[in-house]
Motif scaffolding. Structure first.
Motif, short mmCIF file in Angstrom:
data_model
loop_
_atom_site.label_atom_id
_atom_site.label_comp_id
_atom_site.label_asym_id
_atom_site.label_seq_id
_atom_site.Cartn_x
_atom_site.Cartn_y
_atom_site.Cartn_z
N SER A 113 0.85 -1.21 0.00
CA SER A 113 0.00 0.00 0.00
C SER A 113 0.88 1.25 0.00
O SER A 113 0.64 2.20 -0.75
CB SER A 113 -0.92 0.00 1.23
OG SER A 113 -1.81 -1.09 1.21
N ARG A 161 -9.17 3.64 4.74
CA ARG A 161 -10.20 4.31 3.95
C ARG A 161 -10.58 5.67 4.57
O ARG A 161 -10.77 6.66 3.86
CB ARG A 161 -11.45 3.43 3.84
CG ARG A 161 -12.56 4.04 2.99
CD ARG A 161 -13.83 3.23 3.03
NE ARG A 161 -13.60 1.86 2.58
CZ ARG A 161 -13.68 0.80 3.38
NH1 ARG A 161 -13.98 0.95 4.67
NH2 ARG A 161 -13.47 -0.41 2.91
N VAL A 171 -10.91 2.99 -1.20
CA VAL A 171 -10.37 1.75 -0.63
C VAL A 171 -11.51 0.73 -0.51
O VAL A 171 -12.54 1.01 0.11
CB VAL A 171 -9.74 1.99 0.74
CG1 VAL A 171 -9.23 0.67 1.33
CG2 VAL A 171 -8.60 3.00 0.65
#
Length: 245
Positions: A113, A161, A171
């Motif tokens: 990520s 998110r 997300v």
């Protein structure tokens, strides 16, 4: 304009099916996995590019992301699917199994990520999708390492998110049930509502295309586990204990 995605764990199972499904729908796919031979076979399909990479190697991960940035690659979707499962003996917990499981199921998701999100910034509709599991909904036998790692992944995705809400990056959390993959084929217990990898890929593709923040399937298993979670705590534990017999 062709959309571009990066899919981890693409050498087998759900990731392999996803790479083929996205490519068949006109996407350019960067397929990531450790197995270079399997990726090269996959890359024979139109639209798929092999990106051999060990996701537990942060240095290699950073270098790969930087190389893509230098090449001007813009990703519209990063789909973090790579994962593993090891069952443990509660009377003699294998610490190495926990380390291996969390390394790929959780720490690699966080690192990927971090390093791949910059490649999403130039997209008109950037998406980060993270594959977890329904396993953390209920205390399954011998699943202490796997279930705990997936619980961590789900929390990470939901929390991420919230903090990315102003970034433009959406997300999505994907929590499948039992899917017929090389990992689940090793299981020696009943797997209710088992679905094929092709079905899983189709469900994930359509869910992400619809912009869903959470994708769960099959629905029957999700409902069953939700109902079990509503039981009084002691009763739920009794049910879990009986299920292992």
């Amino acid at each position: 304009m062709t959309s571009t995605c990066l899919i981890t764990g693409a050498s087998s199972g759900i990731g392999h099916a996803l790479a083929l499904y996205y490519a068949a729908n006109g996407w350019t796919v960067y397929a990531v996995a450790r197995s270079e031979d399997k990726l090269n076979q996959l890359a024979q399909h139109t639209g798929i590019k092999a990106l051999p990479l060990d996701l537990t190697d942060n240095t290699a991960l950073c270098s790969a992301a930087e190389q893509l940035l230098e090449e001007g690659v813009v990703l519209d979707l990063v789909l973090l699917n790579a994962g593993t499962c090891e069952y443990v003996d509660a009377t003699d917990l294998d610490l190495a199994a926990f380390d291996r499981t969390f390394a790929i199921n959780f720490h690699a998701v966080v690192a990927a990520s971090k390093y791949f999100m910059p490649l999403l910034k130039a997209s008109m509709s950037p998406q980060l999708a993270i594959v977890s599991s329904m396993a953390h909904f209920f205390p399954f036998t011998r699943a202490q390492a796997y279930g705990a790692s997936k619980a961590a992944v789900s929390y990470f995705a939901d929390s991420l998110r919230i903090d990315l809400v102003d970034s433009g990056i959406s997300v999505s959390l994907i929590e499948p049930g039992f899917v017929d993959t090389p990992l689940t084929q090793k299981n020696d217990f009943s797997m209710p509502f088992l679905v094929s990898t092709d079905t899983a890929a189709e469900r994930i593709y359509s869910g992400l295309a619809a912009g869903k923040q959470r994708i769960r399937f099959p629905r029957r298993l999700s409902i069953m586990l939700k109902l079990l979670s509503l039981l009084p705590y002691r009763l739920r534990n009794n049910v879990a204990a009986r299920m292992k017999q």
